[in-house]
Design a protein around this motif. Structure first.
Motif, short mmCIF file in Angstrom:
data_model
loop_
_atom_site.label_atom_id
_atom_site.label_comp_id
_atom_site.label_asym_id
_atom_site.label_seq_id
_atom_site.Cartn_x
_atom_site.Cartn_y
_atom_site.Cartn_z
N GLU A 49 0.83 -1.21 0.00
CA GLU A 49 0.00 0.00 0.00
C GLU A 49 0.86 1.26 0.00
N ALA A 50 1.97 1.22 0.74
CA ALA A 50 2.87 2.38 0.78
C ALA A 50 3.46 2.63 -0.60
N ALA B 99 19.11 -0.24 -2.02
CA ALA B 99 17.76 -0.80 -1.98
C ALA B 99 16.75 0.33 -1.95
N ASP B 100 15.51 0.00 -2.32
CA ASP B 100 14.43 0.99 -2.26
C ASP B 100 13.70 0.90 -0.92
N VAL C 146 17.06 4.67 -0.83
CA VAL C 146 15.97 4.18 0.04
C VAL C 146 14.83 5.19 0.12
N ARG C 147 13.60 4.69 -0.12
CA ARG C 147 12.42 5.58 -0.05
C ARG C 147 11.43 5.15 1.02
N LEU C 148 11.60 3.89 1.47
CA LEU C 148 10.58 3.34 2.36
C LEU C 148 11.24 2.46 3.43
N ASN D 93 15.27 13.23 5.07
CA ASN D 93 15.58 12.65 3.76
C ASN D 93 14.35 12.16 3.02
N ASN D 94 13.19 12.57 3.51
CA ASN D 94 11.95 12.25 2.83
C ASN D 94 11.74 10.75 2.65
N ILE D 95 12.11 9.99 3.69
CA ILE D 95 11.91 8.54 3.65
C ILE D 95 10.60 8.22 4.38
N PHE D 96 9.75 7.49 3.70
CA PHE D 96 8.43 7.16 4.27
C PHE D 96 8.60 5.98 5.23
#
Ligand code: NAD
Length: 427
Positions: A199-200, A297-298, A321-323, A343-346
């Motif tokens: 979902e994220a 990694a993402d 990395v975003r999540l 760093n705008n990481i969810f």
């Protein structure tokens, strides 16, 4: 160094969110403390004929939304404050997952490894002999936790059923399959993590099929999160890691074609330790235990221990990395939270991300009460629905209030509990 008092921490977290919610201080006073606490002594006849007395606890934090729910820990350092904190966190976890249960936790001060099997059984039955009038499918439903096992839940359920004169499997969850346990419980927490990751990714416009995840740990949660990331999302797993008891250090395992968790499962012991020499023969690269966090990694999935993403280790996080999906309880420190924000990481916070375990425990007690059992597919389908709804409830709150997902999860949970208390006329 001063010991961190877990209950003071739980109260501090609550106070912070109560402020954000502008909560009436009189209502806060109800929620800052457990509603009921039991502290008792359990005499147990040991195998050598002597009598030993153990200290036991059960704390029921809040049952406005339904019967209390939470594990029983057997640990030598157990304290009433630890049990209070864990019971409080269970109230928030059940509320954020929107399952109709409250928060409880119990414990006994004991190192279970020092007891023989018959002594453990007598201790388990002794705990129930003291508590049976105050637990039950409509009052409080305990489960296994640190130091306790499905077998122990079986003995405890049996003792309760004997004392009440009715077969009552729904009084304890986490029972063995065939002894009242639920299909899908083994996969539940790891798959639940992946439902929230899915979902994220939709929210962040990430392509799951092109995504790479780095996982820490290879125990129950990480194993099924890794399998789910590949089989449900079509992504690649860059690495998993584990603690090696012999070498007394941790290692990261990666493979040039991506990790194959189903293969690794065949060479992993019951404690989640991977056989290094077999992994090496299968072409795995074995690095130091911290290497996982620096992988290209993402998605990062810490699924081992608390405090692993901290002021030191977070510096190694790749800019890709975003999540971050918190499979473990408390894996990120406040410094790591600051880093994610900057760093705008969810971040999917622990008590939302890993709520699949308690949700399936709830399904277990529902099946027990009905005396009608679902297939694994039915369990996992219902789990997916619950986790997806929970994720979006928190996301909406986060966007509406402009707060982090962690604060939003607390806000959703506290708001639901307060509403239930108001509807029942408690406050
Ligand atoms: P587990 O004992 O099955 O596995 C833990 C894994 O972490 C093992 O592979 C171990 O080798 C590894 N590990 C330990 N120390 C490490 C280190 N320093 N570096 C790298 N790896 C290390 O535990 P689990 O049930 O998978 O639980 C993991 C986390 O998830 C815990 O924080 C637990 O509280 C939380 N959790 C578990 C569940 C559940 O249903 N199992 C539910 C909610 C939350």
């Amino acid at each position: 160094m001063a010991q961190i008092n877990a209950f003071e921490m739980a109260q501090k977290q609550f106070d912070g969110v109560a402020k954000l919610l502008n909560l009436d201080p009189q209502i806060s006073e109800v929620l800052r403390w457990p509603m009921r606490e039991f502290s008792f002594r359990i005499p147990v006849r040991m195998d050598d004929g002597s009598l030993r007395v153990f200290q036991g606890y059960r704390v029921q934090h809040n049952d406005a939304r339904g019967p209390n729910k939470g594990g029983i820990r057997f640990h030598p350092n157990e304290t009433l404050d630890t049990v209070r904190a864990l019971a409080t966190w269970m109230t928030w976890k059940c509320a954020v997952a929107d399952i109709p249960l409250g928060g409880g936790k119990g414990g006994i001060i004991v190192d279970p490894a020092t007891l023989t099997t018959p002594e453990k059984e007598r201790l388990c039955r002794g705990w129930v002999q003291t508590m049976w009038k105050n637990i039950g499918p409509r009052q409080d439903v305990p489960a296994p936790d640190v130091g306790t096992t499905p077998q122990m839940m079986g003995w405890m359920m049996d003792e309760y059923s004997k004392l009440t004169g009715e077969y009552t499997p729904g009084v304890f969850t986490g029972k063995p399959l065939g002894g009242g346990g639920s299909e899908g419980r083994t996969e539940a927490t790891g798959y639940g993590v992946i439902y929230t990751v899915r979902e994220a990714m939709k929210h962040l416009n990430m392509d799951p099929g092109k995504s790479v995840a780095a996982l820490q740990g290879f125990g129950n949660v990480s194993q099924y999160a890794a399998i789910g990331f590949i089989e449900m999302l079509g992504g690649t797993v860059a690495c998993v890691s584990c603690w090696d008891r012999e070498d007394r250090t941790s290692y990261t395992f990666s493979h040039k074609d991506g990790v194959d968790p189903r293969y690794l499962l065949t060479i992993t012991d019951q404690y989640g330790t991977i056989d290094k020499s077999k992994a090496k023969s299968a072409g795995y690269l074995i690095e130091d235990g911290e290497a996982w966090i620096g992988k290209e990694a993402d998605v990062l999935i810490p699924a081992a221990l608390e405090g692993q993403v901290n002021a030191e280790t977070v510096k190694r996080v790749s800019s890709r990395v975003r999540l971050v999906a918190e499979g473990a309880n408390g894996p990120a420190t406040p410094e790591a939270d600051e880093f994610f924000k900057a760093n705008n990481i969810f971040n999917i916070p622990d008590f939302l991300c890993n709520a699949g375990g308690v949700t399936t425990s709830y399904f277990e007690s529902v099946q027990n009460d009905m005396n009608f059992y679902w297939t694994k597919e039915e369990v996992l389908q219902r789990l997916d629905t619950k986790m997806t709804l929970a994720f979006h409830g928190v996301l909406q709150m986060s966007e509406r209030e402009g707060v982090t997902m962690r604060d939003a999860a607390y806000m959703v949970a506290i708001d639901r509990v307060v509403r239930a208390m108001q509807l029942r006329g408690w406050v």
